[in-house]
Design an enzyme around this catalytic site. Structure first.
Site, PDB file in Angstrom:
ATOM      1  N   TYR A  91      -0.751  13.588   3.941  1.00  0.00           N
ATOM      2  CA  TYR A  91      -1.762  12.864   3.163  1.00  0.00           C
ATOM      3  C   TYR A  91      -2.951  13.764   2.786  1.00  0.00           C
ATOM      4  CZ  TYR A  91      -3.122   8.447   1.132  1.00  0.00           C
ATOM      5  OH  TYR A  91      -3.402   7.457   0.233  1.00  0.00           O
TER       6      TYR A  91
ATOM      7  N   GLU B 160      -4.009  17.182  -5.192  1.00  0.00           N
ATOM      8  CA  GLU B 160      -4.471  16.364  -6.327  1.00  0.00           C
ATOM      9  C   GLU B 160      -5.875  16.795  -6.756  1.00  0.00           C
ATOM     10  OE1 GLU B 160      -4.053  12.191  -5.434  1.00  0.00           O
ATOM     11  OE2 GLU B 160      -2.008  12.480  -4.737  1.00  0.00           O
TER      12      GLU B 160
END
Ligand SMILES: CCCCCCCCCCCCC[C@@H](O)CC(=O)SCCNC(=O)CCNC(=O)[C@H](O)C(C)(C)COP(=O)(O)OP(=O)(O)OC[C@H]1O[C@@H](n2cnc3c(N)ncnc32)[C@H](O)[C@@H]1OP(=O)(O)O
Length: 359
Positions: A283, A290
């Site tokens: 994560y 991102e």
């Protein structure tokens, strides 16, 4: 024919007496309780061959006058209900045990074991009555079927992405980074559009989880996929696409099969552990990848003025979309915090309830 006494074995529970009369092929059975005395008479094959056998027993405490029995080929089983729920010190009024009477060790329990058995029975009855009071969902199978199919399609989609990227990585090595988008994007679009269902499912109560974590997850990924990669050709051949897509697909090839098994009330220990563990490194790495993509896109949005917001003349021409993305960068780390906490809670809940079940 002479009258004989059969072997009789007994055991008790708090509310019942069990008698087992050793008499095979019993016929003409005459069984009654009068004034707290059980009278038994029958013809059959006992210890002394084919004969008429009889006995009587005066019980220690009051019993109910009704008596039930069941004859089998080998024996006669008798059940007598106690008037009050209590534990008796012995079976008969007379202190000396009749010679034909012995404990039935197949059914024998001491008082504390019988209490435990009683409690277990009561718990079972309570559970059944609670379950029967909860109305059964008539659409349960339809819901499970829909969820199973949804998870299967996502699993196949993300497996295709993962395998394709891994094979290309082995064959083309670093070169595979730069055209990930052109080979994978269509399938990723398909899976991520479908993933909107993950927000709808909890909203409709089809799965027991919060809408907000799912919304953060789906919006977060789709902004990157459609806005950053999808609308900027300049971003599509960057290596960051490979890392983002690879990190997304790794978790999904474990998460969706885990859900598929949950739909058929099955669990694989290893799969459960992987679903609730590998997000820990993935994560933050995913959000980091991102964020790199967003940062790389900022000068491109400044240059192309794509999605820029027109402003009144006094304030200048337009506001570059890159400013919105800079705010979004902050939101991303906020989203990471919210979902990391959510997943951590889900992990603890999952492993805590499993431990409890194991105890
Ligand atoms: C408000 C909008 C604001 C927008 C702000 C934008 C901010 C942007 C933030 C960006 C962050 C996103 C980053 C992300 O893109 C990075 C990555 O993904 S990197 C790769 C690693 N990623 C992950 O590990 C996350 C994977 N995703 C998830 O785990 C879920 O999407 C999540 C919602 C985060 C958590 O899932 P859930 O809440 O459903 O938890 P559980 O899996 O434990 O499920 C709970 C129970 O529901 C049952 N369930 C759920 N879904 C299904 C299903 N499809 N089918 C059947 N059953 C399902 C599940 O079995 C559990 O039931 P039980 O407890 O009885 O087993």
């Amino acid at each position: 024919m002479q009258t004989l006494t059969p072997h009789v074995y007994w055991a008790q529970r708090h509310s019942e007496i069990y008698l087992r009369v050793e008499l095979s092929d019993a016929q003409n059975l005459d069984l009654s309780i009068q004034d707290n005395v059980l009278y038994f008479k029958a013809q059959g094959h006992g210890a002394k061959g084919d004969n008429e056998y009889e006995f009587s027993l005066e019980f220690l405490e009051p019993v109910k006058p009704e008596v039930t029995h069941k004859s089998t080929q080998r024996q006669v089983n008798i059940t007598v209900k106690k008037q009050e729920c209590s534990w008796w010190d012995r079976l008969t009024m007379q202190e000396r045990k009749p010679v034909f009477l012995a404990p039935d060790f197949d059914r024998w329990l001491d008082e504390s074991d019988a209490e435990m058995e009683l409690r277990a029975k009561e718990e079972k009855i309570n559970k059944v009555s609670i379950e029967s009071r909860i109305p059964k969902d008539p659409f349960l199978n339809l819901k499970k079927g829909y969820l199973f199919m949804y998870n299967l399609v996502q699993f196949l989609g993300f497996s295709w992405i993962f395998v394709n990227m891994t094979v290309r990585l082995f064959i083309l090595q670093e070169d595979s980074f730069y055209d990930t988008f052109h080979t994978i994007a269509d399938m990723m679009y398909f899976c991520q559009i479908l993933a909107v269902a993950e927000v709808i499912n909890p909203a409709l109560g089809l799965v027991k989880t919060g809408v907000i974590p799912a919304l953060i997850q789906v919006v977060g990924r789709n902004v990157i996929l459609f806005v950053i990669f999808g609308s900027l050709e300049e971003m599509q051949n960057k290596a960051v696409v490979f890392f983002v897509f690879y990190l997304w697909s790794i978790i999904e090839i474990f998460r969706y099969p885990y859900y598929m098994l949950a739909c058929i009330d099955t669990q694989w220990k290893m799969l459960t552990w992987l679903r609730y563990t590998i997000w820990m490194p993935l994560y933050p790495l995913g959000v980091l990848a991102e964020a790199v993509a967003v940062i790389q896109s900022l000068p491109i949005f400044d240059e192309t003025r794509l999605y820029s917001i027109p402003l009144p003349k006094a304030l200048g021409q337009s506001l570059s979309f890159s400013y919105i993305l800079q705010i979004y960068l902050v939101l991303m780390f906020l989203g990471l915090f919210v979902n990391f906490r959510h997943l951590y809670k889900q992990r603890r809940r999952r492993f805590r309830s499993k431990k409890r079940k194991a105890n």
